[in-house]
Scaffold this motif. Structure first.
Motif, PDB file in Angstrom:
ATOM      1  N   ARG A 290       0.816  -1.222   0.000  1.00 28.45           N
ATOM      2  CA  ARG A 290       0.000   0.000   0.000  1.00 28.45           C
ATOM      3  C   ARG A 290       0.846   1.267   0.000  1.00 28.45           C
ATOM      4  O   ARG A 290       0.315   2.367  -0.098  1.00 28.45           O
ATOM      5  CB  ARG A 290      -0.969  -0.036   1.180  1.00 28.45           C
ATOM      6  CG  ARG A 290      -2.048  -1.107   0.987  1.00 28.45           C
ATOM      7  CD  ARG A 290      -2.899  -1.300   2.191  1.00 28.45           C
ATOM      8  NE  ARG A 290      -3.681  -0.118   2.491  1.00 28.45           N
ATOM      9  CZ  ARG A 290      -4.495  -0.026   3.549  1.00 28.45           C
ATOM     10  NH1 ARG A 290      -4.605  -1.042   4.396  1.00 28.45           N
ATOM     11  NH2 ARG A 290      -5.180   1.076   3.767  1.00 28.45           N
TER      12      ARG A 290
ATOM     13  N   TYR B 175      -4.685  -1.721  -4.046  1.00 33.57           N
ATOM     14  CA  TYR B 175      -5.459  -2.208  -2.905  1.00 33.57           C
ATOM     15  C   TYR B 175      -6.926  -1.832  -3.068  1.00 33.57           C
ATOM     16  O   TYR B 175      -7.262  -0.670  -3.304  1.00 33.57           O
ATOM     17  CB  TYR B 175      -4.918  -1.634  -1.595  1.00 33.57           C
ATOM     18  CG  TYR B 175      -5.658  -2.123  -0.380  1.00 33.57           C
ATOM     19  CD1 TYR B 175      -5.564  -3.459   0.009  1.00 33.57           C
ATOM     20  CD2 TYR B 175      -6.477  -1.269   0.358  1.00 33.57           C
ATOM     21  CE1 TYR B 175      -6.259  -3.928   1.119  1.00 33.57           C
ATOM     22  CE2 TYR B 175      -7.167  -1.730   1.465  1.00 33.57           C
ATOM     23  CZ  TYR B 175      -7.055  -3.058   1.841  1.00 33.57           C
ATOM     24  OH  TYR B 175      -7.760  -3.518   2.926  1.00 33.57           O
TER      25      TYR B 175
ATOM     26  N   LYS C 211       0.250   5.369   3.125  1.00 30.39           N
ATOM     27  CA  LYS C 211      -0.424   4.184   2.603  1.00 30.39           C
ATOM     28  C   LYS C 211      -1.668   4.595   1.808  1.00 30.39           C
ATOM     29  O   LYS C 211      -2.397   5.506   2.212  1.00 30.39           O
ATOM     30  CB  LYS C 211      -0.821   3.257   3.747  1.00 30.39           C
ATOM     31  CG  LYS C 211       0.348   2.521   4.393  1.00 30.39           C
ATOM     32  CD  LYS C 211      -0.137   1.578   5.484  1.00 30.39           C
ATOM     33  CE  LYS C 211       0.973   0.630   5.922  1.00 30.39           C
ATOM     34  NZ  LYS C 211       2.178   1.309   6.395  1.00 30.39           N
TER      35      LYS C 211
ATOM     36  N   GLY D 100      -7.098   2.947  -0.518  1.00 27.26           N
ATOM     37  CA  GLY D 100      -7.704   1.904  -1.339  1.00 27.26           C
ATOM     38  C   GLY D 100      -8.696   2.438  -2.340  1.00 27.26           C
ATOM     39  O   GLY D 100      -9.294   3.501  -2.163  1.00 27.26           O
TER      40      GLY D 100
END
Length: 443
Positions: A267, A286, A319, A322
Motif C-alpha cells: 500500500r 489495494y 499508505k 484503497g
C-alpha cells in the motif's frame, strides 16, 4: 538521489512531480516509449468524435514544462531490461536504435498497459486499429473523419468499445459491436447493462453478442470481418478486447508479478525489491471494499498512487487507503456509473448480501424535464453496510454514485445514508433524493 521513472503518463509523472516538489535536489530522469507525456487517455474517444477538436487539450503538461522543473525527459525511449542487483536499466532509443545503460538510486515503474490483440488472420490489413495512446487517437480520428469510411466494426464491448461506438455515432457511421460474452460492460450487473444495450440499439448500433471474431479479409485494407456466425462489411475496425500490464521487460528481474503480469506492490507502492516502486495500470492496487489487491486499471488510481509513490520515495510512508473501482461512462443519452462491489463480486467472496433495484427520478415531476434514474445497491445483509452501487439514467446519475462512493469509503450503512442531509430544491432533487429512496428500500 537519482530517480528513474519508466513511463511518463499518469502514475509516472505524478510520482516524478511529487518527488520534485518534496526533494529539490533529486535528479529525475524519465523514459517514455511514446511521443507524449502526461495526457488524459480517457478523453481519446471524444477527440475521435470531434467533440474535442484539439488533442493538445488532453495534455496536462508538456515535455518542456517538466524540463523547466529540472527533470530530464527522454521520449521515444523504451526500457527493455531492469537489473536490480546493479541498480541499472537498459534502454533502447526507438529513433536511433541505440542501446545504453543508466543507473538509479530509486526506480519507478509506471509502464501502463498494452492492448490485447489476438493473432487474427488478416490483422495486418490497413484500417484495423486499437485506441490506447494519444498517437492511436490521432490516427483513428484521421481515418474516422473520412467520408469513404462508412461501416465501422468494434470488436469488444467494454468501456473503450462502447465509448468509440458513441463517437462513431456522432460521426454518422454505421456501427456494429461484436462481443464474445452474452452482454456488454460486465463490470456492471445485468440490470444495468440490459438498459445500456437497449439504448445502443435505439441509437442504431448493431449489437452482436455471443459471437466470436475469427479474422479479417480485404485487398490491402480491411473490407470484411469474419466471425463464427457470418461476415460483415467494414471500412474501419477497432479492436477493444481489453488490456494487459506492459511488464514483459521485467522478466528475470526478480520483481514479483501477479498471474496477469501486474506488478505486485504494497500500500506504499513498494515492490518486493528495495528502492523499486510501481503504480498505475501496470500494477495491482489495494481494493478497500474487498480488502485485497485487485487489478483495476483506472486513471484515478494511477494518479493517486503515483502521487503516493513520489512522496514515499522522498522518505514518507503514506499508505493508499484503497480504491473502490468507481467508474462512469456516457452511452449516447444515458449516464452509467458504478462503485464498490458488483453482485458478482459479492458472490465470489461468499458474502451474505442483499440487493435492491429501484426506479426513482432526478427531480420532482412538477418541475420540467424530470428523467428517471435506476439504482442498484449491494449491501451486507446482517449490518446493512453498503458494499456497492450502480446506476443508469439520463442525467444526475454519476454524481449520485459519487455519494455512494463516499458512503462505502466511510463504511456507512443504508440506514445512515438513507437519512443523510442531502440538498433539496425542485430543479435538482426531491425532498427524498433518489439516493435516499434506494437506501430506504433495502430490506
Amino acid at each position: 538521489m537519482k530517480l528513474i521513472v519508466i513511463g511518463g503518463v499518469a502514475a509516472g509523472m505524478s510520482a516524478a512531480s511529487k518527488l520534485s516538489r518534496m526533494d529539490k535536489d533529486a535528479q529525475i530522469t524519465v523514459y517514455e516509449r511514446g511521443s507524449f507525456l502526461s495526457y488524459g487517455a480517457c478523453g481519446l474517444p471524444y477527440y475521435v468524435s470531434g467533440e474535442n477538436d484539439d488533442y493538445t487539450k488532453m495534455i496536462a503538461r508538456t515535455k518542456e514544462q517538466f524540463e523547466s522543473m529540472g527533470m530530464e525527459i527522454h521520449l521515444r525511449h523504451e526500457v527493455v531490461k531492469v537489473v536490480p542487483e546493479k541498480k541499472q536499466v537498459m534502454i533502447r532509443d526507438l529513433e536511433s536504435k541505440r542501446m545504453f545503460l543508466d543507473s538509479y538510486d530509486k526506480l519507478m515503474i509506471a509502464t501502463g498497459t498494452h492492448p490485447i490483440v489476438p493473432p487474427f488472420s488478416g490483422r495486418e490489413l490497413e484500417n484495423i486499429h486499437v485506441l490506447k495512446t494519444l498517437e492511436d487517437g490521432i490516427r483513428l480520428q484521421e481515418i474516422a473523419s473520412r467520408q469513404d469510411v462508412r461501416n465501422v466494426v468494434i470488436v469488444g464491448g467494454g468501456y473503450i468499445g462502447i465509448e468509440v461506438a458513441e463517437a462513431m455515432g456522432h460521426l454518422g457511421k454505421n456501427i456494429r459491436v461484436i462481443e464474445l460474452s452474452d452482454r456488454i460492460m460486465r463490470t456492471f450487473d445485468q440490470e444495468i447493462t440490459d438498459m445500456a444495450e437497449d439504448e445502443l440499439r435505439k441509437q442504431g448500433v448493431q449489437l452482436n453478442l455471443n459471437e466470436k471474431v475469427q479474422g479479417f479479409t480485404g485487398e490491402g485494407k480491411v473490407a470484411k470481418v469474419q466471425t463464427d456466425r457470418g461476415e460483415y462489411e467494414a471500412d474501419l475496425v477497432l479492436l477493444s478486447l481489453g488490456v494487459k500490464p506492459a511488464t514483459g521487460f521485467l522478466d528475470g528481474s526478480g520483481i514479483a508479478l501477479a498471474e496477469n503480469g501486474a506488478v505486485v506492490i504494497d500500500r506504499e507502492m513498494r515492490t518486493n525489491i528495495e528502492d523499486i516502486y510501481s503504480a498505475g495500470d501496470c500494477a495491482l492496487v489495494y481494493n478497500k471494499v474487498m480488502e485485497e489487491n485487485s487489478y483495476i486499471p483506472l486513471g484515478t488510481n494511477a494518479n493517486k498512487c503515483g502521487r503516493l509513490a513520489g512522496a514515499n520515495m522522498a522518505g514518507d510512508h503514506q499508505k493508499y487507503v484503497g480504491t473502490l473501482g468507481s467508474a462512469a461512462i456516457k452511452v449516447f443519452d444515458l449516464e452509467m456509473a458504478r462503485t464498490g462491489m458488483s453482485e458478482d463480486d459479492a458472490k465470489k467472496l461468499n458474502m451474505d448480501y442483499t440487493t435492491v433495484f429501484v426506479k426513482s427520478a432526478d427531480h420532482p415531476g412538477y418541475y420540467p424535464n424530470q428523467t428517471p434514474i435506476w439504482i442498484k445497491l449491494i449491501c451486507e445483509k446482517r449490518t446493512r453496510r453498503i458494499l456497492g452501487a450502480q446506476a443508469i439514467g439520463n442525467k444526475g446519475v454519476v454524481l449520485r454514485i459519487d455519494i455512494f462512493a463516499v458512503a462505502i469509503h466511510a463504511n456507512m450503512t443504508a440506514d445512515d445514508l438513507g437519512m443523510a442531509d442531502l440538498c433539496y430544491a425542485p430543479p435538482f432533487a426531491g425532498v427524498w433524493d433518489a439516493v435516499h429512496i434506494a437506501c430506504n428500500a433495502v430490506k
